[in-house]
Design a protein around this motif. Structure first.
Motif, PDB file in Angstrom:
ATOM      1  N   ALA A   1      -6.715   2.874  -6.018  1.00 14.57           N
ATOM      2  CA  ALA A   1      -6.559   1.463  -5.651  1.00 14.57           C
ATOM      3  C   ALA A   1      -6.056   1.338  -4.217  1.00 14.57           C
ATOM      4  O   ALA A   1      -6.563   0.523  -3.434  1.00 14.57           O
ATOM      5  N   PHE A   2      -5.064   2.143  -3.855  1.00  8.63           N
ATOM      6  CA  PHE A   2      -4.526   2.071  -2.495  1.00  8.63           C
ATOM      7  C   PHE A   2      -5.569   2.512  -1.469  1.00  8.63           C
ATOM      8  O   PHE A   2      -5.754   1.854  -0.445  1.00  8.63           O
TER       9      PHE A   2
ATOM     10  N   TRP B   1      -8.157  -0.104  -0.821  1.00  9.39           N
ATOM     11  CA  TRP B   1      -7.625  -1.193  -0.006  1.00  9.39           C
ATOM     12  C   TRP B   1      -7.439  -0.751   1.449  1.00  9.39           C
ATOM     13  O   TRP B   1      -7.684  -1.517   2.368  1.00  9.39           O
ATOM     14  N   ALA B   2      -7.003   0.480   1.653  1.00 11.18           N
ATOM     15  CA  ALA B   2      -6.621   0.960   2.984  1.00 11.18           C
ATOM     16  C   ALA B   2      -7.772   1.518   3.806  1.00 11.18           C
ATOM     17  O   ALA B   2      -7.547   1.995   4.914  1.00 11.18           O
ATOM     18  N   GLU B   3      -8.985   1.448   3.316  1.00 11.72           N
ATOM     19  CA  GLU B   3     -10.116   2.029   4.044  1.00 11.72           C
ATOM     20  C   GLU B   3     -10.163   1.563   5.493  1.00 11.72           C
ATOM     21  O   GLU B   3      -9.871   0.414   5.799  1.00 11.72           O
TER      22      GLU B   3
ATOM     23  N   ARG C   1      -8.811  -0.882   8.339  1.00 12.41           N
ATOM     24  CA  ARG C   1      -7.771  -1.796   7.844  1.00 12.41           C
ATOM     25  C   ARG C   1      -6.641  -1.869   8.855  1.00 12.41           C
ATOM     26  O   ARG C   1      -6.041  -0.863   9.194  1.00 12.41           O
TER      27      ARG C   1
ATOM     28  N   PRO D   1       1.916  -3.123  -4.402  1.00 13.71           N
ATOM     29  CA  PRO D   1       0.784  -3.921  -4.871  1.00 13.71           C
ATOM     30  C   PRO D   1       1.201  -5.378  -5.077  1.00 13.71           C
ATOM     31  O   PRO D   1       2.313  -5.659  -5.506  1.00 13.71           O
TER      32      PRO D   1
ATOM     33  N   LYS E   1      -3.089  -9.645  -8.136  1.00 14.59           N
ATOM     34  CA  LYS E   1      -4.276  -9.422  -7.300  1.00 14.59           C
ATOM     35  C   LYS E   1      -4.643  -7.951  -7.354  1.00 14.59           C
ATOM     36  O   LYS E   1      -3.828  -7.093  -7.033  1.00 14.59           O
ATOM     37  N   ASP E   2      -5.863  -7.670  -7.754  1.00 12.12           N
ATOM     38  CA  ASP E   2      -6.321  -6.285  -7.800  1.00 12.12           C
ATOM     39  C   ASP E   2      -6.576  -5.771  -6.386  1.00 12.12           C
ATOM     40  O   ASP E   2      -7.146  -6.464  -5.555  1.00 12.12           O
ATOM     41  N   ASN E   3      -6.141  -4.551  -6.146  1.00 10.36           N
ATOM     42  CA  ASN E   3      -6.371  -3.869  -4.873  1.00 10.36           C
ATOM     43  C   ASN E   3      -5.883  -4.656  -3.659  1.00 10.36           C
ATOM     44  O   ASN E   3      -6.543  -4.694  -2.633  1.00 10.36           O
ATOM     45  N   GLU E   4      -4.727  -5.290  -3.760  1.00 13.87           N
ATOM     46  CA  GLU E   4      -4.069  -5.954  -2.635  1.00 13.87           C
ATOM     47  C   GLU E   4      -2.684  -5.365  -2.484  1.00 13.87           C
ATOM     48  O   GLU E   4      -1.959  -5.200  -3.460  1.00 13.87           O
ATOM     49  N   PHE E   5      -2.290  -5.060  -1.271  1.00 17.99           N
ATOM     50  CA  PHE E   5      -0.981  -4.474  -0.989  1.00 17.99           C
ATOM     51  C   PHE E   5      -0.336  -5.195   0.184  1.00 17.99           C
ATOM     52  O   PHE E   5      -1.040  -5.723   1.051  1.00 17.99           O
TER      53      PHE E   5
END
Length: 148
Positions: A26-27, A30-32, A35, A81, A85-89
């Motif tokens: 998940a992280f 998101w961090a790809e 970002r 997280p 919200k899915d995949n939001e940090f």
């Protein structure tokens, strides 16, 4: 704004499937790259806004360590997280982890960028993790005070 990774060509270094694999996936999704996340600030007015660990306790926190391969650290950043919200940090400051009593688990993944000579370590932190192997809740707490 600072980028989390140097480029889009980072690759896992000695990859393994871990117990907390879903958290890492998940992280990393998101961090790809590319970002951009605002850099942590030590300004007191912003610290109160960044303290995301008061009130509801998140299930975990992710630490991203960036360094030159076999060289000095460039940064240590912490992300929590977003609830609901899915995949939001969102980014935290290290003091928030200390105040909320989060501790590093022995669960990490390493990534490497050959072209920029960078090494990245991703760690998981949890609030008061239980050491099931030794059956002790907190290593600083004597075993005689634990009711079995």
């Amino acid at each position: 704004m600072t980028s989390l990774f140097c480029c889009g060509s980072i690759r896992p270094y000695r990859p393994q499937r871990l117990l907390h694999e879903d958290r890492f996936k998940a992280f990393m999704a998101w961090a790809e790259y590319p970002r951009d996340v605002p850099a942590s600030s030590t300004d007191e007015t912003e610290d109160t806004d960044k303290n995301r660990l008061t009130g509801a306790s998140p299930p975990h926190v992710i630490q991203l360590v960036r360094q030159i391969n076999y060289g000095p650290l460039e940064s240590k950043r912490y992300f929590v997280p977003v609830e609901g919200k899915d995949n939001e940090f969102v980014e935290l400051v290290e003091d928030d982890l200390i105040q909320a009593n989060f501790k590093k688990l022995n669960s990490y993944k390493n990534f490497k960028c050959e072209s920029h000579n960078r090494f990245f370590e991703v760690n998981v932190y949890e609030k008061d993790p239980v050491n099931q192997h030794h059956w002790r809740v907190n290593i600083a707490r004597p075993s005689s005070s634990i009711d079995l």
